[in-house]
Each structure stands twice: as C-alpha cells, then as structure tokens.
Design a protein around this motif. Structure first.
Motif, PDB file in Angstrom:
ATOM      1  N   SER A  80     -11.095   1.249   3.407  1.00  0.00           N
ATOM      2  CA  SER A  80     -10.531   1.726   4.667  1.00  0.00           C
ATOM      3  C   SER A  80      -9.231   1.037   5.067  1.00  0.00           C
ATOM      4  O   SER A  80      -8.485   1.556   5.879  1.00  0.00           O
ATOM      5  N   GLY A  81      -8.962  -0.145   4.500  1.00  0.00           N
ATOM      6  CA  GLY A  81      -7.758  -0.870   4.872  1.00  0.00           C
ATOM      7  C   GLY A  81      -6.551  -0.601   3.999  1.00  0.00           C
ATOM      8  O   GLY A  81      -5.455  -1.101   4.274  1.00  0.00           O
ATOM      9  N   MET A  82      -6.717   0.199   2.973  1.00  0.00           N
ATOM     10  CA  MET A  82      -5.574   0.490   2.088  1.00  0.00           C
ATOM     11  C   MET A  82      -4.529   1.269   2.884  1.00  0.00           C
ATOM     12  O   MET A  82      -4.847   2.299   3.489  1.00  0.00           O
ATOM     13  N   PRO A  83      -3.273   0.793   2.873  1.00  0.00           N
ATOM     14  CA  PRO A  83      -2.258   1.372   3.761  1.00  0.00           C
ATOM     15  C   PRO A  83      -1.928   2.830   3.458  1.00  0.00           C
ATOM     16  O   PRO A  83      -1.728   3.620   4.367  1.00  0.00           O
ATOM     17  N   ASN A  84      -1.843   3.168   2.190  1.00  0.00           N
ATOM     18  CA  ASN A  84      -1.455   4.531   1.805  1.00  0.00           C
ATOM     19  C   ASN A  84      -1.701   4.702   0.309  1.00  0.00           C
ATOM     20  O   ASN A  84      -2.181   3.786  -0.354  1.00  0.00           O
ATOM     21  N   ASN A  85      -1.361   5.858  -0.198  1.00  0.00           N
ATOM     22  CA  ASN A  85      -1.676   6.140  -1.596  1.00  0.00           C
ATOM     23  C   ASN A  85      -0.705   5.507  -2.579  1.00  0.00           C
ATOM     24  O   ASN A  85      -0.791   5.750  -3.785  1.00  0.00           O
ATOM     25  N   ARG A  86       0.202   4.689  -2.098  1.00  0.00           N
ATOM     26  CA  ARG A  86       1.035   3.920  -3.043  1.00  0.00           C
ATOM     27  C   ARG A  86       0.285   2.710  -3.578  1.00  0.00           C
ATOM     28  O   ARG A  86       0.732   2.043  -4.497  1.00  0.00           O
ATOM     29  N   PHE A  87      -0.846   2.419  -2.987  1.00  0.00           N
ATOM     30  CA  PHE A  87      -1.662   1.271  -3.386  1.00  0.00           C
ATOM     31  C   PHE A  87      -2.869   1.764  -4.177  1.00  0.00           C
ATOM     32  O   PHE A  87      -3.587   2.657  -3.727  1.00  0.00           O
ATOM     33  N   LEU A  88      -3.078   1.154  -5.352  1.00  0.00           N
ATOM     34  CA  LEU A  88      -4.220   1.530  -6.180  1.00  0.00           C
ATOM     35  C   LEU A  88      -4.914   0.271  -6.661  1.00  0.00           C
ATOM     36  O   LEU A  88      -4.290  -0.581  -7.296  1.00  0.00           O
TER      37      LEU A  88
END
Lengths: 112, 115
Positions: free
Chosen positions: B58-66
């Motif tokens: 839930s804390g992943m900022p956006n889909n640039r982070f994997l």
C-alpha cells in the motif's frame, strides 16, 4: 496525512541533562509504540517500546511516558551522554499489522 | 549473526535512469520490509513481503517502483524511470515473526540521489 507527529526536530543538551522528545498520534487503534535510535551511517535500531496498558516504561537511562487519553508519548533520556547523540524516531503500529508509522525524527546533540 | 545488508550504500543517477536496490535480510527471517525517508521527513512504509509474497504494498508511490523477492531470500527494489522526488534513503528491514513481538532489524539504508 502524517499519522505520528514528533517534536522537536532537533535538540541540544549538555551532558547530564534530560532531553525529552514528544510524539502524538491520531489512530486510537495503535497499540504498540517503539522508539528507534539511529546513528549516522547506520539503520534505526529498536531502543525501547511500550504498549498502552502501562503509563511508563524504563530501560536503563531511557524512559517512555505514555498518555493514552491525550494520545501522546514521550522519550526521556536520563543523565544524557555524548554517546547518546543520534537521531531518534518514535513510531506506532497495531501489533497485528506489520507496518510502522514513524515520526519525522529528532536529531539530538549531547555536548560534553 | 549477520545483520540486514543493503547495497549499494549510495547511488547517484540521472533523472530517467533505472536503479535497483538490493536487500539481504537476516537468514531465516520470513518478513521483509521496505521503507523510505525523504530528506528530513518521516520514515514511510513502502511494502512488506512474507517469504516471496507481497503481503502489503500500500505504500508504493506509483508504478515506477517494482519490488521482488524471488525465492523468499533477498529482495530488490527497482525504480524505473527515476524522478527527482525519488531521492531519499531507502531502508530495508526484516523480522522473524510478528513485528510487534519481535521488532524490526533495519539495514543501514541506500541513499539515492536523483539529479
């Protein structure tokens, strides 16, 4: 929205003084409140933690005071030493949630 | 017992580039977490693995982070493409069981600077 608010941002005390760091939280579901200590170049390390069924916990020179009705808790460092100079983070969590909400940190400098 | 190991310790990349951060948890710790501290602000939760499964992202900022944790051992966090606001210190932590009972052990962090 920040769930845990911490103050002050920085603190300078003389050796032997008693620095106090304060935190406030919003979510009444939180039931575990740890403090972490971080030295430069290192990761945060668990220092002391409290559950809301007690109002105070002491471990050595470190004391947590907890006020459930005010939704506040604080860290007191007795007889502070230059080696206590570090950044301190408060945090809150539900015990069954594997997620902590941290404060923004307090950089403590204890002068000799 | 070896602690949580993160590398690199520092990374400076240009906006638009890709960076991969790695975390090796304490051996036997099923729970692995990623957190991030943007300069002067709070340490914020990104995600939680139990073994190789994402328990909470839930804390992943956006889909640039994997984030991945193949085989339930080490984990990687890839940022692609990196933006200026991604700068900060990325911490990995691991725990043996429920974090409320066992607490976290944090790594020393990776300081990421995007220029």
């Amino acid at each position: 929205q920040q769930q845990v608010k911490q103050s002050p941002q920085s603190l300078i005390v003389q050796k032997g003084g008693i620095p106090i760091i304060n935190c406030a939280y919003e979510n009444t579901a939180f039931d575990y409140f740890p403090w972490y200590q971080q030295f430069p170049g290192k990761g945060p390390a668990l220092l002391i933690a409290i559950r809301p069924d007690v109002s105070e916990k002491k471990e050595g020179r470190f004391t947590i005071s907890f006020n459930k009705s005010a939704k506040q808790f604080s860290l007191h460092i007795m007889d502070s030493q230059p080696g206590d100079s570090a950044t301190y983070f408060c945090a809150a969590s539900k015990v069954d949630f594997n997620k902590f909400y941290f404060g923004s940190g307090t950089k403590l400098n204890v002068k000799p | 017992e070896a602690g949580v190991t993160q590398f690199p310790s520092h990374s400076v990349i240009e906006k638009g580039q890709t960076v991969t951060l790695r975390c090796d948890p304490i051996s036997g710790h099923d729970n692995l977490y990623w957190y991030r501290r943007v300069m002067g602000k709070e340490i914020k939760f990104l995600l939680h693995f139990v073994k190789e499964s994402k328990q909470d992202e839930s804390g992943m900022p956006n889909n640039r982070f994997l984030a991945e944790r193949t085989g339930g051992t080490y984990s990687t966090l890839k940022v692609q493409p990196a933006e200026l606001e991604d700068s900060g210190v990325y911490f990995c932590a691991s725990s043996q069981g429920d974090s409320g009972n066992y607490g976290y052990t944090f790594g020393s962090g990776t300081r990421l600077t995007v220029v």
